[in-house]
Design a protein around this motif. Structure first.
Motif, PDB file in Angstrom:
ATOM      1  N   ALA A 101       6.258  -2.835  -8.060  1.00 31.32           N
ATOM      2  CA  ALA A 101       4.997  -3.536  -8.282  1.00 31.32           C
ATOM      3  C   ALA A 101       3.812  -2.705  -7.791  1.00 31.32           C
ATOM      4  CB  ALA A 101       5.026  -4.890  -7.571  1.00 31.32           C
ATOM      5  N   TYR A 102       3.957  -2.085  -6.637  1.00 26.95           N
ATOM      6  CA  TYR A 102       2.900  -1.202  -6.138  1.00 26.95           C
ATOM      7  C   TYR A 102       2.651  -0.063  -7.122  1.00 26.95           C
ATOM      8  CZ  TYR A 102       2.475  -2.971  -1.286  1.00 26.95           C
ATOM      9  OH  TYR A 102       2.212  -3.706  -0.167  1.00 26.95           O
ATOM     10  N   GLU A 103       3.722   0.575  -7.593  1.00 26.82           N
ATOM     11  CA  GLU A 103       3.581   1.712  -8.489  1.00 26.82           C
ATOM     12  C   GLU A 103       2.890   1.314  -9.790  1.00 26.82           C
ATOM     13  OE1 GLU A 103       4.288   4.268 -11.731  1.00 26.82           O
ATOM     14  OE2 GLU A 103       5.409   2.394 -11.519  1.00 26.82           O
ATOM     15  N   ARG A 104       3.279   0.171 -10.327  1.00 27.86           N
ATOM     16  CA  ARG A 104       2.708  -0.267 -11.596  1.00 27.86           C
ATOM     17  C   ARG A 104       1.241  -0.649 -11.457  1.00 27.86           C
ATOM     18  NH1 ARG A 104       5.962   0.887 -15.984  1.00 27.86           N
ATOM     19  NH2 ARG A 104       5.467  -1.025 -17.097  1.00 27.86           N
ATOM     20  N   SER A 105       0.826  -1.016 -10.258  1.00 23.93           N
ATOM     21  CA  SER A 105      -0.572  -1.389 -10.048  1.00 23.93           C
ATOM     22  C   SER A 105      -1.402  -0.213  -9.530  1.00 23.93           C
ATOM     23  CB  SER A 105      -0.669  -2.574  -9.081  1.00 23.93           C
ATOM     24  OG  SER A 105      -0.071  -2.257  -7.836  1.00 23.93           O
ATOM     25  N   GLY A 106      -0.814   1.002  -9.503  1.00 21.05           N
ATOM     26  CA  GLY A 106      -1.551   2.193  -9.135  1.00 21.05           C
ATOM     27  C   GLY A 106      -1.657   2.473  -7.652  1.00 21.05           C
ATOM     28  N   ARG A 107      -0.871   1.800  -6.834  1.00 25.49           N
ATOM     29  CA  ARG A 107      -0.921   1.989  -5.386  1.00 25.49           C
ATOM     30  C   ARG A 107       0.270   2.864  -4.974  1.00 25.49           C
ATOM     31  NH1 ARG A 107      -1.805  -4.146  -3.378  1.00 25.49           N
ATOM     32  NH2 ARG A 107      -1.767  -3.147  -1.313  1.00 25.49           N
ATOM     33  N   TRP A 108       0.140   4.176  -5.248  1.00 31.22           N
ATOM     34  CA  TRP A 108       1.295   5.049  -5.135  1.00 31.22           C
ATOM     35  C   TRP A 108       1.786   5.214  -3.703  1.00 31.22           C
ATOM     36  CZ3 TRP A 108       5.575   6.568  -6.744  1.00 31.22           C
ATOM     37  CH2 TRP A 108       6.212   7.679  -6.217  1.00 31.22           C
ATOM     38  N   LYS A 109       0.917   5.363  -2.736  1.00 28.93           N
ATOM     39  CA  LYS A 109       1.364   5.601  -1.369  1.00 28.93           C
ATOM     40  C   LYS A 109       2.230   4.449  -0.860  1.00 28.93           C
ATOM     41  CE  LYS A 109      -0.188   9.669  -0.576  1.00 28.93           C
ATOM     42  NZ  LYS A 109       0.788  10.789  -0.458  1.00 28.93           N
ATOM     43  N   GLU A 110       1.776   3.216  -1.096  1.00 27.40           N
ATOM     44  CA  GLU A 110       2.588   2.057  -0.703  1.00 27.40           C
ATOM     45  C   GLU A 110       3.893   2.011  -1.492  1.00 27.40           C
ATOM     46  OE1 GLU A 110      -0.684   1.829  -1.619  1.00 27.40           O
ATOM     47  OE2 GLU A 110      -1.669   0.157  -0.569  1.00 27.40           O
ATOM     48  N   ALA A 111       3.808   2.348  -2.797  1.00 25.26           N
ATOM     49  CA  ALA A 111       5.003   2.350  -3.645  1.00 25.26           C
ATOM     50  C   ALA A 111       6.015   3.358  -3.124  1.00 25.26           C
ATOM     51  CB  ALA A 111       4.623   2.687  -5.088  1.00 25.26           C
ATOM     52  N   GLU A 112       5.539   4.571  -2.828  1.00 17.79           N
ATOM     53  CA  GLU A 112       6.440   5.620  -2.366  1.00 17.79           C
ATOM     54  C   GLU A 112       7.137   5.215  -1.069  1.00 17.79           C
ATOM     55  OE1 GLU A 112       6.264  10.438  -2.066  1.00 17.79           O
ATOM     56  OE2 GLU A 112       4.627   9.314  -1.121  1.00 17.79           O
ATOM     57  N   ALA A 113       6.391   4.611  -0.149  1.00 13.95           N
ATOM     58  CA  ALA A 113       6.986   4.195   1.125  1.00 13.95           C
ATOM     59  C   ALA A 113       8.092   3.173   0.910  1.00 13.95           C
ATOM     60  CB  ALA A 113       5.899   3.618   2.035  1.00 13.95           C
ATOM     61  N   ASP A 114       7.866   2.210   0.019  1.00 12.76           N
ATOM     62  CA  ASP A 114       8.890   1.186  -0.242  1.00 12.76           C
ATOM     63  C   ASP A 114      10.098   1.773  -0.961  1.00 12.76           C
ATOM     64  OD1 ASP A 114       7.746  -0.952   1.013  1.00 12.76           O
ATOM     65  OD2 ASP A 114       7.006  -1.929  -0.805  1.00 12.76           O
ATOM     66  N   LEU A 115       9.854   2.647  -1.925  1.00 16.30           N
ATOM     67  CA  LEU A 115      10.966   3.230  -2.672  1.00 16.30           C
ATOM     68  C   LEU A 115      11.822   4.124  -1.777  1.00 16.30           C
ATOM     69  CD1 LEU A 115       9.041   4.054  -5.961  1.00 16.30           C
ATOM     70  CD2 LEU A 115      10.724   2.237  -5.649  1.00 16.30           C
ATOM     71  N   VAL A 116      11.177   4.871  -0.902  1.00 15.69           N
ATOM     72  CA  VAL A 116      11.923   5.707   0.039  1.00 15.69           C
ATOM     73  C   VAL A 116      12.735   4.832   0.989  1.00 15.69           C
ATOM     74  CG1 VAL A 116      11.679   7.289   1.996  1.00 15.69           C
ATOM     75  CG2 VAL A 116      10.389   7.702  -0.109  1.00 15.69           C
ATOM     76  N   GLN A 117      12.138   3.727   1.441  1.00 18.10           N
ATOM     77  CA  GLN A 117      12.861   2.810   2.320  1.00 18.10           C
ATOM     78  C   GLN A 117      14.075   2.220   1.607  1.00 18.10           C
ATOM     79  OE1 GLN A 117      12.652   2.103   5.480  1.00 18.10           O
ATOM     80  NE2 GLN A 117      14.227   0.512   5.422  1.00 18.10           N
ATOM     81  N   ALA A 118      13.903   1.819   0.357  1.00 20.66           N
ATOM     82  CA  ALA A 118      15.022   1.272  -0.413  1.00 20.66           C
ATOM     83  C   ALA A 118      16.125   2.307  -0.563  1.00 20.66           C
ATOM     84  CB  ALA A 118      14.536   0.796  -1.783  1.00 20.66           C
TER      85      ALA A 118
END
Length: 559
Positions: A409-426
């Motif tokens: 959801a972060y990635e699709r809304s253009g918030r890459w830094k938050e997206a990257e942190a969550d994806l790395v955590q997953a």
């Protein structure tokens, strides 16, 4: 690759064809040609309705065909099948195939149907006589074996009721037979023997939810609630989101022991699941219908039935099944999720979101999760992030899938830094999960970051799931973005073979064809995209390329 919703997506069962509403069914029935007035015409109409999942219509047509054909064995057997698929158990029992010209599998399923009909009507001695001392043969031996002790109990055969059913090489009958025996020992007040069985099926490091709930209920009825709570807590530690275990943990009074009909209904679920997993869906549906005749409140059976009806194109029937669980039941949230997704899949997105919001308003975590999934599916990412963030903060041990969903959801809304942190955590939590490897690996490639590591991740995802067209597409598109167009064509052609109807994969293949000079084939692929119901973005992209071509060499990853 598609940065698509691969986690918490619509249930896999939502793969059925188009909906056939009651009105459509009536319109089709009224448009049956004049030839349908004959037995043969009605037989053809009934067969067509049955193949399309319109079981009630099929039952009506085939009953008329049977009457006009003078009880022709082939027509009668088909009428029996349609009645059974429609849940008309008493009618099916009357139509059960008999005689030398009926097929053996049909006769055996007919006997099983008559057993259930008699048991449900309070005629246990008739049920026991129909079952016979040797049970019912292939392919219904497992179902008959598990049903047998409950039929014996209903008929007053105390010793026959506690004989554990066993079939050589059938682990399902062995396991569920012991579970049924435990319940029947309890019913006979042979509590020590019941507990021996319950302990056996809950032994090991990871006993099933079914076994834990059964043993826990027994302990509660014996006044040993503290032991039951410990059992539930241990199971919840392994599976914190399990709704049924949470419900059992929170209840204030012991659940009643299953009645004979309830036990018999449960006995048919394991064979139903086995048949469905073996791609024998009609037999699985027959068992579910029989189970629900014995226990109409068997919510798990309603959900399984709804899934089958959905997959066979009976959308209205599926929705009726999903509507059966009551709001206070453990299955309610799952049922509402399936119901909402059925509307989403039919294009009724506002209805789906309205239903999901109502379920989420109760505070139920599963209902909130379903709403977040639907919000993502409808590009409402900010609200989805808020819900997922609250679910993560409320959990003492958040699951990897929550981080993955929020990262998307972060990635699709253009918030890459938050997206990257969550994806790395997953990925840290599930380092071999193909969907995370695919999503994060491609995102890095698309951004020109950590290219070799990212390519290795996507290759690992393909190795783990080589039949996923979406993931194979990711690898092909990664090679495209890295400038290896020849390799991209090779891999994207494989992706199209796996998912020929996907507009984005076809669009990618068109781009790769263009870059290796195969411009006519590129145009063909882009025209094909327009026939595959693409979203507005892909449609506009394909139309632009058809008008002007792809243009100069695209910017590569890292440039």
């Amino acid at each position: 690759m598609r940065l698509a919703l691969l986690a918490f997506a619509a249930p896999l069962v939502l793969l059925g064809g188009c909906a056939t509403t009651d009105r459509a069914a009536k319109d089709e029935a009224s448009s049956v040609p004049a030839a349908a007035d004959t037995a043969y015409g009605m037989f053809l109409a009934g067969n067509a309705a049955l193949s399309e999942g319109r079981n009630s219509d099929a039952s009506k047509f085939l009953e008329v065909a049977r009457a006009q054909a003078g009880d022709d064995p082939a027509v009668s057997e088909r009428a029996f099948t349609a009645a059974l698929m429609a849940g008309e158990i008493e009618k099916a029992a009357l139509l059960a195939p008999t005689g030398p010209n009926a097929s053996e599998p049909g006769k055996r399923l007919g006997r099983l149907t008559k057993v259930v009909a008699a048991l449900s009507e309070g005629k246990p001695k008739i049920a026991k006589a129909e079952l016979g001392n040797d049970g019912i043969g292939f392919p219904h031996r497992s179902a008959a074996a598990l049903l047998g002790p409950w039929v014996a109990a209903a008929a007053g055969d105390a010793e026959g009721a506690v004989v554990r059913p066993q079939l050589r090489g059938d682990a399902g009958v062995d396991y569920f037979g012991q579970l049924g025996q435990a319940h029947l020992f309890e019913r006979a007040r042979r509590y020590d023997e019941a507990e021996t069985d319950f302990k056996a099926i809950t032994s090991g490091d990871n006993p099933s939810e079914i076994a834990v709930l059964a043993y826990g209920g027994f302990l509660e009825r014996r006044g040993r609630r503290a032991e039951a709570i410990a059992l539930y807590d241990a199971a919840l530690a392994r599976n914190p989101s399990n709704a049924a275990l949470k419900t059992a943990r929170a209840r204030k009074s012991a659940p009643p022991a299953p009645t004979i009909k309830e036990g018999a209904a449960f006995a048919l679920l394991a064979p139903a699941a086995t048949m469905i997993s073996a791609k024998q869906e009609p037999t699985g549906m027959a068992y579910l219908r029989l189970s629900l005749r014995l226990d109409p409140n068997r919510n798990d059976a309603w959900l399984m039935l709804g899934d089958l009806l959905q997959s066979r194109g009976d959308i209205e029937g599926a929705r009726a099944a999903y509507s059966r669980p009551k709001p206070n039941s453990a299955e309610f949230a799952a049922a509402q999720a399936k119901l909402a997704w059925s509307y989403q899949s039919a294009g009724e997105k506002d209805v789906a979101l309205k239903m999901a919001r109502a379920a989420a308003a109760t505070g139920d975590p599963e209902g909130r999760l379903t709403l977040s999934d639907l919000l993502r599916a409808n590009d409402q990412y900010d609200e989805a992030v808020k819900i997922l963030s609250s679910l993560i903060s409320e959990s003492t041990s958040p699951e990897w899938a929550l981080y993955f969903a929020r990262g998307q959801a972060y990635e699709r809304s253009g918030r890459w830094k938050e997206a990257e942190a969550d994806l790395v955590q997953a990925l840290k939590m599930r380092p071999d999960e193909a969907e995370i490897l695919n999503y994060l690996g491609y995102a890095w490639i698309d951004r020109g970051e950590r290219l070799q590591e990212a390519l290795g991740m996507v290759e690992k995802a393909v190795a783990a799931n080589p039949r996923s067209g979406a993931i194979v597409d990711s690898l092909g598109w990664a090679h495209y973005r890295l400038g290896d167009y020849k390799k991209a064509v090779e891999i994207l052609e494989q992706a199209v073979e796996l998912e020929a109807g996907d507009p984005e994969i076809n669009n990618h293949l068109g781009d790769a064809y263009w870059m290796v000079g195969r411009k006519d084939e590129a145009g063909f692929q882009w025209r094909r995209v327009l026939t595959l119901k693409p979203d507005d973005k892909i449609k506009a992209d394909a139309e632009a390329k058809l008008a002007k071509g792809l243009g100069p060499t695209p910017k590569l990853a890292g440039q």
